[in-house]
Design a protein around this motif. Structure first.
Motif, PDB file in Angstrom:
ATOM      1  N   ASN A 173       2.251  -4.492   3.576  1.00 58.58           N
ATOM      2  CA  ASN A 173       0.986  -5.216   3.491  1.00 58.58           C
ATOM      3  C   ASN A 173      -0.144  -4.332   3.995  1.00 58.58           C
ATOM      4  N   ARG A 174      -1.347  -4.869   4.031  1.00 58.61           N
ATOM      5  CA  ARG A 174      -2.544  -4.082   4.353  1.00 58.61           C
ATOM      6  C   ARG A 174      -2.978  -4.235   5.814  1.00 58.61           C
ATOM      7  N   ILE A 175      -2.129  -4.791   6.650  1.00 56.20           N
ATOM      8  CA  ILE A 175      -2.485  -5.118   8.031  1.00 56.20           C
ATOM      9  C   ILE A 175      -2.009  -4.027   8.982  1.00 56.20           C
ATOM     10  N   VAL A 176      -2.947  -3.500   9.755  1.00 56.15           N
ATOM     11  CA  VAL A 176      -2.666  -2.422  10.697  1.00 56.15           C
ATOM     12  C   VAL A 176      -2.907  -2.922  12.116  1.00 56.15           C
TER      13      VAL A 176
ATOM     14  N   LEU B 292     -10.987  -5.992   2.207  1.00 52.02           N
ATOM     15  CA  LEU B 292     -10.225  -5.157   1.281  1.00 52.02           C
ATOM     16  C   LEU B 292     -11.030  -4.942  -0.003  1.00 52.02           C
TER      17      LEU B 292
ATOM     18  N   HIS C 112      -9.718   6.463   9.657  1.00 50.58           N
ATOM     19  CA  HIS C 112      -9.769   5.205  10.399  1.00 50.58           C
ATOM     20  C   HIS C 112     -11.166   5.147  11.025  1.00 50.58           C
TER      21      HIS C 112
ATOM     22  N   GLY D 207       2.023  -4.466   8.899  1.00 50.36           N
ATOM     23  CA  GLY D 207       2.504  -3.469   7.947  1.00 50.36           C
ATOM     24  C   GLY D 207       2.611  -2.095   8.575  1.00 50.36           C
TER      25      GLY D 207
ATOM     26  N   LEU E 170       3.658   0.799   2.713  1.00 52.85           N
ATOM     27  CA  LEU E 170       3.468  -0.348   3.597  1.00 52.85           C
ATOM     28  C   LEU E 170       3.675  -1.644   2.835  1.00 52.85           C
TER      29      LEU E 170
ATOM     30  N   ASP F 176      -9.219   0.103   2.422  1.00 53.07           N
ATOM     31  CA  ASP F 176      -7.873  -0.025   1.865  1.00 53.07           C
ATOM     32  C   ASP F 176      -6.932  -0.772   2.806  1.00 53.07           C
ATOM     33  N   LEU F 177      -7.204  -0.654   4.092  1.00 57.66           N
ATOM     34  CA  LEU F 177      -6.390  -1.294   5.114  1.00 57.66           C
ATOM     35  C   LEU F 177      -7.313  -1.893   6.161  1.00 57.66           C
TER      36      LEU F 177
ATOM     37  N   ILE G 263      -9.302   2.951   6.755  1.00 53.37           N
ATOM     38  CA  ILE G 263      -8.937   1.773   7.542  1.00 53.37           C
ATOM     39  C   ILE G 263     -10.216   1.264   8.184  1.00 53.37           C
TER      40      ILE G 263
ATOM     41  N   PHE H 290       0.857  -1.187   0.000  1.00 52.98           N
ATOM     42  CA  PHE H 290       0.000   0.000   0.000  1.00 52.98           C
ATOM     43  C   PHE H 290       0.887   1.229   0.000  1.00 52.98           C
TER      44      PHE H 290
END
Length: 338
Positions: free
Chosen positions: A17-20, A298, A245, A53, A15, A302-303, A283, A8
């Motif tokens: 990956n898309r993991i927060v 997703l 978010h 990420g 980032l 986006d995240l 997010i 991303f």
């Protein structure tokens, strides 16, 4: 097709990956000085090793009386910068990016002798009645947010999140339940948030995106709904927010405003609605523990933010990517386990 391990990019934030990992208070500052300690170091660095990420450090307050409790983090002094910088630089060594959530608890500051708020409306009967900030104090508060953001940048963050959700100070200003003022900040409930955004953007590098967490729906008597929050986010986007978010609730005990159905993914439609209305990255969060559900989110978002599941499993991101895709690049020290 966007996958959990898809990269991303937004402005200068890249980032893997898309993991927060969303901000979750640890209430672990034993010295009560606002500075993170070894618990926080292990807590955040282990999630970086575990494959997240983006890690957003927990609610970090702009004033000692802005903490939920005296065991919370703060960035009201330059003396606190080195403790944050130690964690940030170590997290970044493992390929994760890291931000800090900047906030003030307002009327939910439990250990403040006299908490402050837009209006003298207590959170509940168990909370203290806050004192209404004067107009001049509101303007000074904007400066406190700016100064905390400047310290976060000096500590080396990749992004900053403003906490405009869950009933804390920015949320208290833009909620019709808690903002009963008659001055300019009452006539325009979004004004405080807008001024905070503009002040914080003034100390951010031009390519650093600003994230804002917003409660899309309130579940209380007289609270707002999605239409109100969408227009609020529109104005915040125009003021300089780059990524939203999306969460919900937190402004008061749940009342006739509607009780949410707490099920996996229950907040995702709110994130999708704001994303589609404003054409901004969002997010999503809300019991997205199952990797298949997180991946399916997703597109709507986006995240994806995974909170409590990542408290239970510091390596949730690695496990999720392995389960879904079968391939990943773990830390070399753990390679034999994969």
């Amino acid at each position: 097709m966007i996958k959990l391990d898809s990269p991303f990019q937004h402005k200068g934030l890249s980032l893997k990956n898309r993991i927060v990992m969303p901000p979750m208070c640890q209430y672990s500052v034993e010295a009560k000085d606002g500075a993170p300690n070894d618990w926080h170091f292990v807590h955040y660095v282990s999630r970086a090793v575990g494959g997240a990420g983006l890690i957003i450090m927990e609610m970090t307050d702009v004033h000692p009386d802005g903490r939920i409790t005296d065991y919370d983090l703060g960035l009201w002094s330059d003396e606190q910068i080195p403790a944050f910088a130690r964690i940030i630089s170590e997290v970044q060594k493992y390929g994760a990016k890291i931000g800090i959530q900047i906030a003030h608890a307002g009327r939910k500051a439990q250990d403040a002798e006299v908490p402050v708020s837009p209006s003298p409306v207590p959170f509940s009967e168990q909370f203290k009645t806050p004192r209404a900030l004067t107009t001049d104090e509101v303007k000074e508060m904007v400066g406190l947010f700016r100064d905390a953001a400047r310290r976060a940048v000096e500590a080396g963050v990749d992004t900053i999140e403003l906490h405009g959700a869950h009933g804390y100070l920015i949320h208290q200003f833009h909620s019709p339940v808690t903002n009963q003022r008659t001055d300019e900040y009452g006539q325009d409930p979004a004004l405080f948030g807008i001024e905070v955004i503009q002040a914080v953007k003034s100390v951010l590098p031009p390519d650093m995106p600003l994230i804002m967490r917003v409660s899309a729906v309130e579940y209380i008597d007289g609270g707002y709904g999605l239409e109100y929050s969408t227009e609020l986010c529109r104005r915040y986007r125009e003021a300089g927010v780059d990524i939203f978010h999306i969460t919900s609730g937190g402004e008061g005990p749940i009342g006739s405003g509607g009780r949410p159905g707490i099920h996996p993914g229950y907040q995702v439609p709110m994130a999708r609605a704001i994303k589609e209305a404003l054409d901004v990255p969002v997010i999503a969060v809300g019991i997205l523990d199952d990797p298949h559900l997180a991946a399916a989110t997703l597109g709507d978002a986006d995240l994806v933010a995974v909170g409590r599941a990542m408290l239970r499993d510091p390596y949730w991101a690695l496990h999720a990517i392995k389960r879904l895709h079968g391939e990943l690049v773990p830390p070399k020290q753990y390679g034999r386990a994969f």
